[in-house]
Design a protein around this motif. Sequence first.
Motif, mmCIF file in Angstrom:
data_model
loop_
_atom_site.group_PDB
_atom_site.id
_atom_site.type_symbol
_atom_site.label_atom_id
_atom_site.label_comp_id
_atom_site.label_asym_id
_atom_site.label_seq_id
_atom_site.Cartn_x
_atom_site.Cartn_y
_atom_site.Cartn_z
ATOM 1 N N GLY A 33 0.787 -1.237 0.000
ATOM 2 C CA GLY A 33 0.000 0.000 0.000
ATOM 3 C C GLY A 33 0.808 1.270 0.000
ATOM 4 O O GLY A 33 0.536 2.194 -0.770
ATOM 5 N N THR A 34 1.836 1.345 0.851
ATOM 6 C CA THR A 34 2.620 2.583 0.912
ATOM 7 C C THR A 34 3.433 2.789 -0.361
ATOM 8 O O THR A 34 3.703 3.920 -0.742
ATOM 9 C CB THR A 34 3.561 2.572 2.127
ATOM 10 N N GLU A 35 3.780 1.696 -1.042
ATOM 11 C CA GLU A 35 4.506 1.824 -2.309
ATOM 12 C C GLU A 35 3.610 2.430 -3.378
ATOM 13 O O GLU A 35 4.049 3.274 -4.167
ATOM 14 C CB GLU A 35 5.028 0.463 -2.762
ATOM 15 N N VAL A 36 2.346 2.036 -3.398
ATOM 16 C CA VAL A 36 1.398 2.588 -4.369
ATOM 17 C C VAL A 36 1.185 4.075 -4.096
ATOM 18 O O VAL A 36 1.152 4.888 -5.033
ATOM 19 C CB VAL A 36 0.054 1.827 -4.334
ATOM 20 N N LYS A 37 1.091 4.443 -2.831
ATOM 21 C CA LYS A 37 0.914 5.861 -2.490
ATOM 22 C C LYS A 37 2.137 6.668 -2.923
ATOM 23 O O LYS A 37 2.023 7.788 -3.397
ATOM 24 C CB LYS A 37 0.680 6.022 -0.989
ATOM 25 N N TYR A 68 7.158 6.194 1.455
ATOM 26 C CA TYR A 68 6.048 7.136 1.606
ATOM 27 C C TYR A 68 6.263 7.899 2.897
ATOM 28 O O TYR A 68 6.522 7.304 3.955
ATOM 29 C CB TYR A 68 4.729 6.365 1.620
ATOM 30 N N GLU A 69 6.173 9.228 2.829
ATOM 31 C CA GLU A 69 6.540 10.058 3.978
ATOM 32 C C GLU A 69 5.658 9.832 5.207
ATOM 33 O O GLU A 69 6.111 10.003 6.336
ATOM 34 C CB GLU A 69 6.518 11.533 3.591
ATOM 35 N N LYS A 70 4.393 9.420 5.022
ATOM 36 C CA LYS A 70 3.507 9.193 6.160
ATOM 37 C C LYS A 70 3.309 7.706 6.426
ATOM 38 O O LYS A 70 2.375 7.308 7.086
ATOM 39 C CB LYS A 70 2.154 9.841 5.889
ATOM 40 N N GLY A 71 4.205 6.882 5.911
ATOM 41 C CA GLY A 71 4.034 5.438 6.006
ATOM 42 C C GLY A 71 4.600 4.800 7.250
ATOM 43 O O GLY A 71 4.346 3.633 7.505
ATOM 44 N N ASN A 75 6.395 1.188 5.722
ATOM 45 C CA ASN A 75 7.263 1.356 4.555
ATOM 46 C C ASN A 75 8.150 0.139 4.376
ATOM 47 O O ASN A 75 8.609 -0.472 5.348
ATOM 48 C CB ASN A 75 8.137 2.604 4.703
ATOM 49 N N ARG A 76 8.398 -0.221 3.126
ATOM 50 C CA ARG A 76 9.269 -1.346 2.782
ATOM 51 C C ARG A 76 10.605 -0.808 2.294
ATOM 52 O O ARG A 76 10.766 0.382 2.048
ATOM 53 C CB ARG A 76 8.634 -2.196 1.666
ATOM 54 N N ASP A 77 11.559 -1.724 2.113
ATOM 55 C CA ASP A 77 12.864 -1.359 1.573
ATOM 56 C C ASP A 77 12.683 -0.782 0.170
ATOM 57 O O ASP A 77 12.043 -1.413 -0.676
ATOM 58 C CB ASP A 77 13.753 -2.608 1.533
#
Length: 154
Positions: A33-37, A68-71, A75-77
């Motif tokens: 999800g955070t990668e898509v954002k 992602y700054e708000k993740g 957040n992943r690598d």
Amino acid sequence: MDKKGTKTIAVNKKARHDYFVEDAFEAGIELYGTEVKSLRQGQVNLKDAWCDIENGELFIKQMHISPYEKGNIFNRDPLRVRRLLMHRREILSLFGKMKQQGYTLIPLSLYFRNSKVKLELGLCKGKKLYDKRSDMAERDAKRDIDRAMKQKNF
């Protein structure tokens, strides 16, 4: 990519400069999800990315998706290996071409198609230095011709 429902995220311009693109394929990509954002904000780099086939599965390596700054903890690598989604018979045909004819798989562009992230892969063969120079000379000549035609029309 002028089709309805597509929005380009990133284009790998270096790929067309360094390789002859023989064929292009579309693949889905497995993301969190955070990668898509992060992709929606355009924070991706395809410059050094390449694809590999391992155990009948297709993977993209060295593609950098900024965190992602708000993740926070989700957040992943940024450089993690991501799986690409294609039909098995397509992957096997690509594998055969890569092994026999010396091709490589290079990501050409990343885009949204109807809210799904898609990756355009190119089946590529490396260019020699003289090929790159001739392409640059052709492009410069075409640009000069276009300039001359534009001035003549005025």
